[in-house]
Design an enzyme around this catalytic site. Structure first.
Site, short mmCIF file in Angstrom:
data_model
loop_
_atom_site.label_atom_id
_atom_site.label_comp_id
_atom_site.label_asym_id
_atom_site.label_seq_id
_atom_site.Cartn_x
_atom_site.Cartn_y
_atom_site.Cartn_z
N LYS A 1 0.81 -1.22 0.00
CA LYS A 1 0.00 0.00 0.00
C LYS A 1 0.85 1.28 0.00
O LYS A 1 0.46 2.29 -0.59
CB LYS A 1 -0.96 0.00 1.19
CG LYS A 1 -2.09 -1.01 1.04
CD LYS A 1 -3.07 -0.94 2.19
CE LYS A 1 -4.28 -1.82 1.91
NZ LYS A 1 -5.37 -1.61 2.86
N GLU B 41 -7.39 13.30 -1.03
CA GLU B 41 -7.04 13.82 0.29
C GLU B 41 -7.03 12.69 1.33
O GLU B 41 -6.15 12.60 2.18
CB GLU B 41 -8.06 14.90 0.67
CG GLU B 41 -7.64 15.72 1.87
CD GLU B 41 -8.79 16.57 2.39
OE1 GLU B 41 -9.86 16.62 1.74
OE2 GLU B 41 -8.62 17.17 3.46
N ASN C 170 -5.58 1.98 -1.54
CA ASN C 170 -6.01 0.61 -1.80
C ASN C 170 -6.62 0.44 -3.19
O ASN C 170 -7.04 -0.65 -3.54
CB ASN C 170 -6.95 0.09 -0.71
CG ASN C 170 -8.37 0.57 -0.88
OD1 ASN C 170 -8.61 1.60 -1.53
ND2 ASN C 170 -9.32 -0.16 -0.34
N ASP D 107 -11.07 2.37 1.97
CA ASP D 107 -11.32 1.57 3.18
C ASP D 107 -12.24 2.31 4.16
O ASP D 107 -13.19 1.75 4.68
CB ASP D 107 -9.99 1.24 3.88
CG ASP D 107 -9.24 0.14 3.14
OD1 ASP D 107 -9.87 -0.63 2.41
OD2 ASP D 107 -8.01 0.06 3.31
N GLY E 144 -6.97 1.95 18.43
CA GLY E 144 -5.84 1.80 17.52
C GLY E 144 -5.49 3.11 16.86
O GLY E 144 -6.31 4.05 16.84
N GLY F 258 -3.07 2.92 13.93
CA GLY F 258 -2.23 2.50 12.81
C GLY F 258 -2.82 2.91 11.48
O GLY F 258 -3.68 3.80 11.40
N ALA G 47 -4.92 1.55 9.50
CA ALA G 47 -6.36 1.38 9.32
C ALA G 47 -7.10 2.62 9.84
O ALA G 47 -8.08 3.07 9.24
CB ALA G 47 -6.83 0.14 10.06
N GLY H 209 -15.52 -7.09 9.73
CA GLY H 209 -15.23 -6.20 8.61
C GLY H 209 -15.60 -6.72 7.23
O GLY H 209 -15.18 -6.14 6.24
P1 ATR Z 1 -1.91 -1.18 10.55
O1 ATR Z 1 -1.16 -0.17 9.77
O2 ATR Z 1 -2.20 -2.45 9.80
O3 ATR Z 1 -3.10 -0.64 11.25
P2 ATR Z 1 -0.05 -0.84 12.63
O4 ATR Z 1 0.30 0.47 12.09
O5 ATR Z 1 1.05 -1.77 13.08
O6 ATR Z 1 -0.88 -1.70 11.64
O7 ATR Z 1 -1.07 -0.61 13.82
C1 ATR Z 1 -1.50 -1.63 14.64
C2 ATR Z 1 -2.38 -1.01 15.70
O8 ATR Z 1 -2.87 -2.06 16.55
C3 ATR Z 1 -1.65 -0.03 16.61
O9 ATR Z 1 -2.54 0.98 16.97
C4 ATR Z 1 -1.28 -0.91 17.82
O10 ATR Z 1 -1.14 -0.19 19.02
P3 ATR Z 1 0.28 0.54 19.39
O11 ATR Z 1 0.44 1.64 18.39
O12 ATR Z 1 0.06 1.07 20.75
O13 ATR Z 1 1.30 -0.53 19.28
C5 ATR Z 1 -2.51 -1.76 17.90
N1 ATR Z 1 -2.33 -3.04 18.62
C6 ATR Z 1 -1.71 -4.16 18.19
N2 ATR Z 1 -1.81 -5.14 19.10
C7 ATR Z 1 -2.53 -4.64 20.14
C8 ATR Z 1 -2.99 -5.18 21.39
N3 ATR Z 1 -2.72 -6.43 21.77
N4 ATR Z 1 -3.70 -4.36 22.20
C9 ATR Z 1 -3.98 -3.09 21.84
N5 ATR Z 1 -3.58 -2.53 20.66
C10 ATR Z 1 -2.86 -3.30 19.83
#
Ligand code: ATR
Length: 277
Positions: free
Chosen positions: A69, A81, A90, A105, A130, A132, A134, A243
């Site tokens: 991606k 944007e 995507n 998405d 989260g 990340g 997503a 999802g």
């Molecule tokens: P993506 O880009 O696919 O969303 P990512 O950028 O690695 O993947 O983001 C993963 C998200 O899941 C992050 O927000 C991560 O929290 P941290 O930034 O604090 O690490 C969250 N995450 C992963 N495992 C987790 C868990 N067991 N409990 C809570 N949050 C989790």
């Protein structure tokens, strides 16, 4: 010759996109093909070369999935944007020698929540778990749905704050850690956008955030009743979903963007939904 489309990723064997787009094409009577391509992981430029070869062979558009991606974002000539905020795309459209990039998405997720699950977001309290990729993809479409408040909770609070700071909607958005959620009351919608469910884990979210009349949404799909969805159901939440609807709605957005005709999604969602037991 039929117009050519594809999804590219690695691994790609699990993808449902050719099935989904095949059903859309059938339903709308579009003359097109849609295949899965396993993109090369190395050497470094191999992904870009594969996309260029597809374009040279008459390709009209592509969906892009992990781990490409960001590379796809970088090789695009034009980005929406929401794709820019997501930092990832995507879907790509190939037009007059240019690559136009989108990220559907987030809009797919909002559509699934509002249209299919009948949970309009306007004026509501929304909690996103989260921070990340997503979540980056979902924020602008969420803001466009005009909720009353959006809280982004993450283990790494600075990451959530950084994300919120990038968006010009500070009155609406706030970032926090999980410990703060205990005193924030109930939310109308709780979306688990962490990757925790992929490893069967539960983000440390207190059950007090759930509202029985609201919804709980798991971005992952095909995992059955994840620990997050089980927690929500145990808290009395009636509308729990994974999802799969988002997957199909984002596909419908891309299809409409490419073909100029919007397919029906209900039958496809019913066909691909795995019961949450
Ligand atoms: P993506 O880009 O696919 O969303 P990512 O950028 O690695 O993947 O983001 C993963 C998200 O899941 C992050 O927000 C991560 O929290 P941290 O930034 O604090 O690490 C969250 N995450 C992963 N495992 C987790 C868990 N067991 N409990 C809570 N949050 C989790």
């Amino acid at each position: 010759m039929s117009d050519r489309y594809a999804v590219i990723g690695n691994p790609i064997g699990h993808t449902k996109s050719p099935l989904i787009h095949g059903l859309f094409a059938q339903e709308t009577g579009q003359d097109m093909t849609y295949v899965a391509i396993e993109g090369p992981l190395e050497p470094e430029n191999a992904f870009v070369d594969t996309v260029r070869e597809f374009i040279a062979a008459g390709g009209k558009g592509m969906n892009v999935t992990a781990p490409f991606k960001l590379q796809a974002f970088a090789m695009s000539d034009e980005r929406s944007e929401r794709a820019t905020l997501a930092g990832a795309i995507n879907a790509m459209k190939f037009e007059d020698g240019r690559i136009i990039a989108e990220n559907f998405d987030g809009v797919g997720l909002v559509r699934d929540i509002e249209e299919n699950l009948h949970q309009p977001m306007a004026g509501k309290r929304v909690l996103i778990l989260g921070a990340g990729g997503a979540v980056r993809g979902a924020l602008l479409p969420f803001i466009a749905a005009r909720p009353g408040e959006i809280v982004v909770a993450n283990r790494d609070v600075e990451k959530a704050e950084g994300l919120v700071d990038q968006v010009m909607a500070r009155d609406l958005l706030r970032a926090c850690g999980y410990h703060a959620l205990g005193s924030m009351g109930q939310f109308d919608l709780v979306v688990n956008a962490t990757s925790a469910s992929l490893t069967g884990q539960l983000p440390p979210v207190p059950s007090s955030v759930f509202s029985p009349t609201g919804g709980a949404y798991e971005l992952a799909y095909g995992k059955g009743l994840t620990p997050f969805l089980r927690l929500a159901r145990d808290a009395g939440v009636r509308t729990v979903a994974d999802g799969v609807g988002m997957l199909i709605e984002q596909a419908a957005e891309a299809f409409a963007w490419w073909r100029g005709v919007r397919p029906q999604t209900r039958a496809v969602i019913d066909r691909l939904t795995v019961p949450l037991t």
